[in-house]
Structure formats: C-alpha cells, structure tokens
Design a protein around this motif. Structure first.
Motif, PDB file in Angstrom:
ATOM      1  N   GLN A  40     -30.011 -33.073  14.000  1.00 33.99           N
ATOM      2  CA  GLN A  40     -29.038 -31.987  14.012  1.00 33.99           C
ATOM      3  C   GLN A  40     -28.658 -31.610  15.436  1.00 33.99           C
ATOM      4  O   GLN A  40     -27.496 -31.300  15.722  1.00 33.99           O
ATOM      5  CB  GLN A  40     -29.609 -30.764  13.278  1.00 33.99           C
ATOM      6  CG  GLN A  40     -29.882 -31.003  11.805  1.00 33.99           C
ATOM      7  CD  GLN A  40     -28.631 -31.419  11.054  1.00 33.99           C
ATOM      8  OE1 GLN A  40     -27.588 -30.787  11.159  1.00 33.99           O
ATOM      9  NE2 GLN A  40     -28.720 -32.509  10.291  1.00 33.99           N
ATOM     10  N   TRP A  41     -29.622 -31.632  16.345  1.00 33.42           N
ATOM     11  CA  TRP A  41     -29.334 -31.292  17.741  1.00 33.42           C
ATOM     12  C   TRP A  41     -28.394 -32.319  18.373  1.00 33.42           C
ATOM     13  O   TRP A  41     -27.475 -31.973  19.105  1.00 33.42           O
ATOM     14  CB  TRP A  41     -30.636 -31.207  18.517  1.00 33.42           C
ATOM     15  CG  TRP A  41     -30.473 -30.624  19.888  1.00 33.42           C
ATOM     16  CD1 TRP A  41     -30.087 -31.267  21.033  1.00 33.42           C
ATOM     17  CD2 TRP A  41     -30.654 -29.257  20.248  1.00 33.42           C
ATOM     18  NE1 TRP A  41     -30.029 -30.396  22.086  1.00 33.42           N
ATOM     19  CE2 TRP A  41     -30.363 -29.152  21.637  1.00 33.42           C
ATOM     20  CE3 TRP A  41     -31.034 -28.112  19.561  1.00 33.42           C
ATOM     21  CZ2 TRP A  41     -30.455 -27.938  22.328  1.00 33.42           C
ATOM     22  CZ3 TRP A  41     -31.121 -26.912  20.245  1.00 33.42           C
ATOM     23  CH2 TRP A  41     -30.829 -26.840  21.613  1.00 33.42           C
ATOM     24  N   ARG A  45     -25.449 -29.308  16.785  1.00 37.64           N
ATOM     25  CA  ARG A  45     -25.873 -28.040  16.183  1.00 37.64           C
ATOM     26  C   ARG A  45     -27.055 -27.511  16.987  1.00 37.64           C
ATOM     27  O   ARG A  45     -28.194 -27.922  16.783  1.00 37.64           O
ATOM     28  CB  ARG A  45     -26.233 -28.238  14.721  1.00 37.64           C
ATOM     29  CG  ARG A  45     -25.103 -28.808  13.876  1.00 37.64           C
ATOM     30  CD  ARG A  45     -25.479 -28.845  12.406  1.00 37.64           C
ATOM     31  NE  ARG A  45     -25.774 -27.492  11.934  1.00 37.64           N
ATOM     32  CZ  ARG A  45     -26.661 -27.241  10.970  1.00 37.64           C
ATOM     33  NH1 ARG A  45     -27.337 -28.224  10.412  1.00 37.64           N
ATOM     34  NH2 ARG A  45     -26.884 -25.993  10.590  1.00 37.64           N
ATOM     35  N   ASN A  47     -27.903 -24.123  17.489  1.00 32.48           N
ATOM     36  CA  ASN A  47     -28.371 -22.779  17.172  1.00 32.48           C
ATOM     37  C   ASN A  47     -29.776 -22.885  16.612  1.00 32.48           C
ATOM     38  O   ASN A  47     -29.986 -23.281  15.458  1.00 32.48           O
ATOM     39  CB  ASN A  47     -27.430 -22.102  16.163  1.00 32.48           C
ATOM     40  CG  ASN A  47     -27.741 -20.624  15.976  1.00 32.48           C
ATOM     41  OD1 ASN A  47     -28.886 -20.231  15.806  1.00 32.48           O
ATOM     42  ND2 ASN A  47     -26.698 -19.808  15.996  1.00 32.48           N
ATOM     43  N   LYS A  50     -30.672 -20.871  13.302  1.00 32.35           N
ATOM     44  CA  LYS A  50     -30.132 -21.442  12.066  1.00 32.35           C
ATOM     45  C   LYS A  50     -30.897 -22.692  11.658  1.00 32.35           C
ATOM     46  O   LYS A  50     -31.150 -22.912  10.465  1.00 32.35           O
ATOM     47  CB  LYS A  50     -28.648 -21.758  12.249  1.00 32.35           C
ATOM     48  CG  LYS A  50     -27.765 -20.517  12.295  1.00 32.35           C
ATOM     49  CD  LYS A  50     -26.301 -20.896  12.321  1.00 32.35           C
ATOM     50  CE  LYS A  50     -25.418 -19.650  12.320  1.00 32.35           C
ATOM     51  NZ  LYS A  50     -23.974 -20.004  12.339  1.00 32.35           N
TER      52      LYS A  50
END
Length: 214
Positions: A40-41, A45, A47, A50
């Motif tokens: 995801q990083w 993304r 955050n 989240k």
C-alpha cells in the motif's frame, strides 16, 4: 543525519534493511501484515492511521505504535526525482504561440500537459480558434465561437465571451473589416501625453497650440 546513516539508507535494498537494534529479527504481531503495508505504501497510500485501521479490521491484534514505527523509515527512503514542472508563464506562451513556431520538445511537452488537464485543452482549442478568426478576418464565426465557449466549464473565458456579446456587431466588424481605430487611439494617447507634460497648469489655448504644432 550523519554520513554513515545516509550511506545506510542509500545501500538499503529493501525497507527491512533499514532496521537495526536488539529487537531486529524477533517475531512480531505485525509480521503477517507487513507485506500488505509495504504494498500500500508503494502505491502511494501513506496515511499511517488509515493503514492501521485497515489491518485492525482484518485481525491485527496490536496497537498503532508498531505500525507507525515500521512505516516511519519508509518516509526517509528517497524517491525518484521527476522532471521540473513547467512554469505557468511558459505554458501560457506556448498556448498563445502559433503551433508551427514551437519546436519539437515544446510541442511534446505541451501535448503532455494538455493530456492531463481537459479544461486546459479546451481553453487552448478556443484560444487558437479565436486567433484564426482574428488572423483570417472570419468574424462571421464569432457567434459560433461564443456558443462553444459557453458549452465548456471555463468561467474566466465565459466572462470574455459575455463582454463580446454585449456589443456583438462591433466585435464581428472588428474581426471582419480591414479598418480599425488605431490611428485615432494614437492621436488620443499623444494628446494625453502633452497634457501630462504640462501637469494641468497651462490653459486650453496653450494645449491646443502644442497639439497643432507638435
């Protein structure tokens, strides 16, 4: 940041290589979720809260602290440096220039910019079509051009088109006929210059004499 720390970040082949200390290598409750967090990083993304809530919803039993500690070094890994964005002044000059006057690099850069912004592409199309009307004296196409402008979401250009509609006949004549008021405007500017030179202290008779003898 010391030179050794910079070298360590530079040589790291993966995020796990950035971890050092007595806790390195120990099993963690976060281990099953690390591949997901890393994926995801890498997708942008970033955050942390989240991401923590997402893995918490699928069974992560730990707290927020380990997730934040695991992702913190990711922010320090330098990403690729992209090309310097073009300035608005340069893009505006390309839009206002004749397409044939742009070199291959400028034409390619402008094409890439317009491809990412539909509003700017519409604006460019309207600007160039208006320039064609002006150069070729095709004032009869002005109502059609105004209608096309109002059909796009371009508020700034809408105001310009509305001003043209207020005196449409004169605007069409200006884009069609070979005559213009440039000579008159030149004389008006010359008279204003003479008036400013006298700072308003001379009489009308002197101003008239200077205008006639200038």
């Amino acid at each position: 940041m010391t030179q050794n720390t910079v070298a360590r970040y530079q040589k790291a082949a993966r995020p796990e290589d950035l971890f050092h200390g007595q806790c390195q290598g120990r099993a963690s409750k976060l281990d099953p979720f690390k591949p997901y967090l890393q994926q995801q990083w890498n997708e942008g993304r970033t955050n942390v809260w989240k991401l923590y809530e997402e893995i918490k919803a699928v069974g992560y039993p730990g707290g927020y602290g380990p997730v934040r500690s695991y992702l913190k070094p990711f922010r320090k890994v330098p990403g690729p440096i992209g090309p310097k964005p073009m300035s608005p002044r340069a893009v505006a000059s390309w839009i206002l220039s004749h397409p044939d006057s742009l070199d291959e690099v400028q034409h390619h850069q402008l094409k890439c910019i317009l491809g990412t912004c539909p509003e700017l592409a519409s604006l460019t199309r309207h600007v160039r079509s208006f320039a064609i009307m002006l150069a070729r004296r095709q004032g009869e196409h002005l109502p059609e051009w105004i209608a096309a402008v109002h059909g796009d979401d371009l508020p700034s250009l809408h105001r310009f088109a509305s001003h043209l509609e207020r005196d449409l006949d004169a605007a069409i004549a200006g884009l069609t006929l070979p005559w213009n008021s440039g000579v008159v405007e030149g004389h008006v500017n010359r008279i204003k210059m003479l008036k400013r030179q006298m700072f308003g202290r001379a009489s009308f008779a002197l101003l008239r004499r200077r205008v006639l003898l200038a």
